[in-house]
Design a protein around this motif. Sequence first.
Motif, mmCIF file in Angstrom:
data_model
loop_
_atom_site.group_PDB
_atom_site.id
_atom_site.type_symbol
_atom_site.label_atom_id
_atom_site.label_comp_id
_atom_site.label_asym_id
_atom_site.label_seq_id
_atom_site.Cartn_x
_atom_site.Cartn_y
_atom_site.Cartn_z
ATOM 1 N N SER A 91 0.836 -1.188 0.000
ATOM 2 C CA SER A 91 0.000 0.000 0.000
ATOM 3 C C SER A 91 0.870 1.237 0.000
ATOM 4 N N CYS A 92 0.347 2.301 -0.575
ATOM 5 C CA CYS A 92 1.037 3.586 -0.581
ATOM 6 C C CYS A 92 -0.004 4.658 -0.315
ATOM 7 N N GLU A 93 0.223 5.437 0.734
ATOM 8 C CA GLU A 93 -0.678 6.533 1.059
ATOM 9 C C GLU A 93 -0.059 7.845 0.584
ATOM 10 N N MET A 148 -4.785 6.472 -2.293
ATOM 11 C CA MET A 148 -4.134 5.217 -1.977
ATOM 12 C C MET A 148 -3.752 4.492 -3.258
ATOM 13 N N LEU A 149 -2.579 3.909 -3.245
ATOM 14 C CA LEU A 149 -2.099 3.099 -4.358
ATOM 15 C C LEU A 149 -1.772 1.725 -3.801
ATOM 16 N N TYR A 150 -2.150 0.689 -4.557
ATOM 17 C CA TYR A 150 -1.927 -0.674 -4.098
ATOM 18 C C TYR A 150 -1.181 -1.480 -5.159
ATOM 19 N N ALA A 169 -6.933 7.956 -15.287
ATOM 20 C CA ALA A 169 -8.061 7.287 -15.935
ATOM 21 C C ALA A 169 -8.039 5.785 -15.711
ATOM 22 N N SER A 170 -7.136 5.357 -14.789
ATOM 23 C CA SER A 170 -7.007 3.942 -14.421
ATOM 24 C C SER A 170 -6.485 3.061 -15.544
ATOM 25 N N ARG A 171 -5.765 3.662 -16.480
ATOM 26 C CA ARG A 171 -5.080 2.854 -17.489
ATOM 27 C C ARG A 171 -3.808 2.315 -16.860
ATOM 28 N N LYS A 175 3.761 -9.285 -15.427
ATOM 29 C CA LYS A 175 2.443 -9.401 -16.061
ATOM 30 C C LYS A 175 1.783 -10.726 -15.695
ATOM 31 N N GLY A 176 0.510 -10.633 -15.318
ATOM 32 C CA GLY A 176 -0.231 -11.834 -14.953
ATOM 33 C C GLY A 176 -0.080 -12.221 -13.493
ATOM 34 N N ARG A 177 0.872 -11.596 -12.800
ATOM 35 C CA ARG A 177 1.092 -11.920 -11.370
ATOM 36 C C ARG A 177 0.789 -10.730 -10.461
ATOM 37 N N PHE A 178 1.081 -9.527 -10.932
ATOM 38 C CA PHE A 178 0.891 -8.328 -10.125
ATOM 39 C C PHE A 178 -0.282 -7.513 -10.676
ATOM 40 N N THR A 179 -0.979 -6.829 -9.766
ATOM 41 C CA THR A 179 -2.076 -5.949 -10.155
ATOM 42 C C THR A 179 -1.961 -4.634 -9.403
ATOM 43 N N ILE A 180 -1.952 -3.534 -10.146
ATOM 44 C CA ILE A 180 -1.895 -2.211 -9.550
ATOM 45 C C ILE A 180 -3.300 -1.627 -9.526
ATOM 46 N N SER A 181 -3.619 -0.906 -8.446
ATOM 47 C CA SER A 181 -4.911 -0.243 -8.355
ATOM 48 C C SER A 181 -4.764 1.011 -7.511
ATOM 49 N N ARG A 182 -5.719 1.910 -7.643
ATOM 50 C CA ARG A 182 -5.673 3.143 -6.866
ATOM 51 C C ARG A 182 -7.060 3.489 -6.365
ATOM 52 N N ASP A 183 -7.119 4.223 -5.269
ATOM 53 C CA ASP A 183 -8.368 4.626 -4.649
ATOM 54 C C ASP A 183 -8.391 6.140 -4.621
#
Length: 117
Positions: free
Chosen positions: A21-23, A80-82, A54-56, A64-72
């Motif tokens: 996580s990253c705040e 927040m970044l995950y 834009a969540s691209r 690739k295929g193992r990690f997933t990045i997401s943000r809130d």
Amino acid sequence: QVQLVESGGALVQPGESLRLSCEATGSVAFISAMAWYRQAPGKQREMVAAITSASRTSYADSVKGRFTISRDNADNAKKMLYLQMNSLKPEDTAVYYCSATTGIEYWGQGTQVTVSS
């Protein structure tokens, strides 16, 4: 100014999962892209995954295929970044850094991920 604080690093065994996580606080309204980088001992820092406002998303071939990045983006006071990391390998061992761009690039202090049996 943007302040970034990473958390979630740990010692795990190969094949296990971990979520970083990253705040981000401060001038978060001006943040466009955010990303995770990593640096292993004796190696250059490399981009792991990135995500735009834009969540691209984009990923290094090695994750690739193992990690997933997401943000809130729900909170105007912070973002927040995950990074969800699955099927971890010993070669994923590194210090992982969060970055945020407003036109100026900001960095966190890093969090250690060690994958070892």
